[in-house]
Design an enzyme around this catalytic site. Sequence first.
Site, PDB file in Angstrom:
ATOM      1  N   GLY A  56      -4.301 -29.160  52.938  1.00  0.00           N
ATOM      2  CA  GLY A  56      -5.736 -28.665  52.612  1.00  0.00           C
ATOM      3  C   GLY A  56      -5.883 -27.423  53.893  1.00  0.00           C
ATOM      4  O   GLY A  56      -5.195 -27.278  54.635  1.00  0.00           O
ATOM      5  N   GLN A  57      -7.163 -26.838  53.487  1.00  0.00           N
ATOM      6  CA  GLN A  57      -7.648 -25.756  54.625  1.00  0.00           C
ATOM      7  C   GLN A  57      -7.778 -26.160  56.059  1.00  0.00           C
ATOM      8  O   GLN A  57      -7.288 -25.755  56.848  1.00  0.00           O
ATOM      9  CB  GLN A  57      -8.968 -25.371  53.882  1.00  0.00           C
ATOM     10  CG  GLN A  57      -9.559 -24.056  54.756  1.00  0.00           C
ATOM     11  CD  GLN A  57     -10.910 -23.351  54.324  1.00  0.00           C
ATOM     12  OE1 GLN A  57     -11.314 -23.898  53.272  1.00  0.00           O
ATOM     13  NE2 GLN A  57     -11.267 -22.473  54.875  1.00  0.00           N
ATOM     14  N   ALA A 107      -9.592 -35.734  51.343  1.00  0.00           N
ATOM     15  CA  ALA A 107     -10.780 -36.010  50.855  1.00  0.00           C
ATOM     16  C   ALA A 107     -10.636 -35.380  49.245  1.00  0.00           C
ATOM     17  O   ALA A 107      -9.968 -34.587  49.027  1.00  0.00           O
ATOM     18  CB  ALA A 107     -12.064 -35.408  51.442  1.00  0.00           C
ATOM     19  N   THR A 109     -12.401 -33.359  47.036  1.00  0.00           N
ATOM     20  CA  THR A 109     -13.408 -32.229  47.377  1.00  0.00           C
ATOM     21  C   THR A 109     -14.096 -31.564  46.290  1.00  0.00           C
ATOM     22  O   THR A 109     -14.951 -30.564  46.300  1.00  0.00           O
ATOM     23  CB  THR A 109     -12.819 -31.100  48.526  1.00  0.00           C
ATOM     24  OG1 THR A 109     -11.836 -30.652  47.616  1.00  0.00           O
ATOM     25  CG2 THR A 109     -12.427 -31.866  49.542  1.00  0.00           C
ATOM     26  N   THR A 148     -19.122 -34.540  55.496  1.00  0.00           N
ATOM     27  CA  THR A 148     -19.861 -33.257  54.626  1.00  0.00           C
ATOM     28  C   THR A 148     -21.242 -33.265  55.008  1.00  0.00           C
ATOM     29  O   THR A 148     -21.974 -34.167  55.194  1.00  0.00           O
ATOM     30  CB  THR A 148     -19.459 -33.387  53.261  1.00  0.00           C
ATOM     31  OG1 THR A 148     -20.081 -32.367  52.603  1.00  0.00           O
ATOM     32  CG2 THR A 148     -20.017 -34.551  52.734  1.00  0.00           C
ATOM     33  N   ASP A 149     -22.127 -31.954  54.869  1.00  0.00           N
ATOM     34  CA  ASP A 149     -23.254 -32.099  54.846  1.00  0.00           C
ATOM     35  C   ASP A 149     -24.167 -32.631  53.515  1.00  0.00           C
ATOM     36  O   ASP A 149     -25.394 -32.609  53.325  1.00  0.00           O
ATOM     37  CB  ASP A 149     -24.014 -30.652  55.119  1.00  0.00           C
ATOM     38  CG  ASP A 149     -23.478 -29.638  54.179  1.00  0.00           C
ATOM     39  OD1 ASP A 149     -22.512 -29.870  53.263  1.00  0.00           O
ATOM     40  OD2 ASP A 149     -23.995 -28.492  54.280  1.00  0.00           O
ATOM     41  N   TYR A 172     -20.412 -37.357  45.018  1.00  0.00           N
ATOM     42  CA  TYR A 172     -19.459 -36.997  46.112  1.00  0.00           C
ATOM     43  C   TYR A 172     -20.431 -37.171  47.490  1.00  0.00           C
ATOM     44  O   TYR A 172     -19.630 -37.694  48.540  1.00  0.00           O
ATOM     45  CB  TYR A 172     -19.300 -35.507  45.979  1.00  0.00           C
ATOM     46  CG  TYR A 172     -18.541 -34.731  47.362  1.00  0.00           C
ATOM     47  CD1 TYR A 172     -17.313 -34.885  47.455  1.00  0.00           C
ATOM     48  CD2 TYR A 172     -19.263 -34.006  48.157  1.00  0.00           C
ATOM     49  CE1 TYR A 172     -16.703 -34.332  48.558  1.00  0.00           C
ATOM     50  CE2 TYR A 172     -18.818 -33.481  49.418  1.00  0.00           C
ATOM     51  CZ  TYR A 172     -17.392 -33.686  49.570  1.00  0.00           C
ATOM     52  OH  TYR A 172     -16.969 -32.968  50.838  1.00  0.00           O
ATOM     53  N   LYS A 176     -18.960 -39.738  50.435  1.00  0.00           N
ATOM     54  CA  LYS A 176     -18.632 -39.550  51.583  1.00  0.00           C
ATOM     55  C   LYS A 176     -19.473 -40.191  52.661  1.00  0.00           C
ATOM     56  O   LYS A 176     -18.851 -40.695  53.741  1.00  0.00           O
ATOM     57  CB  LYS A 176     -18.711 -38.056  51.872  1.00  0.00           C
ATOM     58  CG  LYS A 176     -17.975 -37.118  51.097  1.00  0.00           C
ATOM     59  CD  LYS A 176     -16.619 -37.316  51.806  1.00  0.00           C
ATOM     60  CE  LYS A 176     -16.299 -36.458  52.975  1.00  0.00           C
ATOM     61  NZ  LYS A 176     -14.679 -36.353  53.438  1.00  0.00           N
TER      62      LYS A 176
END
Length: 195
Positions: A56-57, A107, A109, A148-149, A172, A176
């Site tokens: 992933g990124q 994750a 995502t 994550t926010d 989601y 998380k």
Amino acid sequence: HVPVWGTYISSKVLHPGLLCRIITENKKSMMETSLNKKENQEAAPCRNILITGANGQLGNEMRVLAKANTMHNYFFTDVEELDICNEQAVNNFVNQHEVDIIVNCAAYTAVDAAEDHQELNDRLNHLAPGYLAHAIQSRGGTIIQVSTDYVFDGTNHIPYTEDEPTCPASAYGTAKLAGEKNVMDNCEKAAVIRT
């Protein structure tokens, strides 16, 4: 305190911008210390570091950092190498490779699709982080959980702080947040980074 490549984190849940700062500062410091690699290796012990979600990124950014910080051994895995939803596979991998630190970048995502794929979302974002945390706890190691926010509902008009009450408004975000709790409940040396 949870060490992250020489940066000590005193809070269990971290400010969203901290991950970028850690990466940026460590890129700079790794470039500086790589000039004196022998001294750097004597200063800190070699660690076996597992990076999940390596395709992933964020996982790719971790690969870049690893190239500049060769004093540690890295295991970059994605689902093909390690299915983190399989508790026994996680335990076997962590013990076989004598992992000291886990950075969980894996994750589910797809935020909108999580509503329709709640079982997969829950397995990847809630249950799997707990498997990783439990496995590394058995070795006395450390886990860094990337979150994550979306654990907030997004209605604040100012940036959230680490101490704000969570209130996810999606499947989601709910998964998380449950993953964060699972990590913190299963590993004494754990940190959560919300991005």
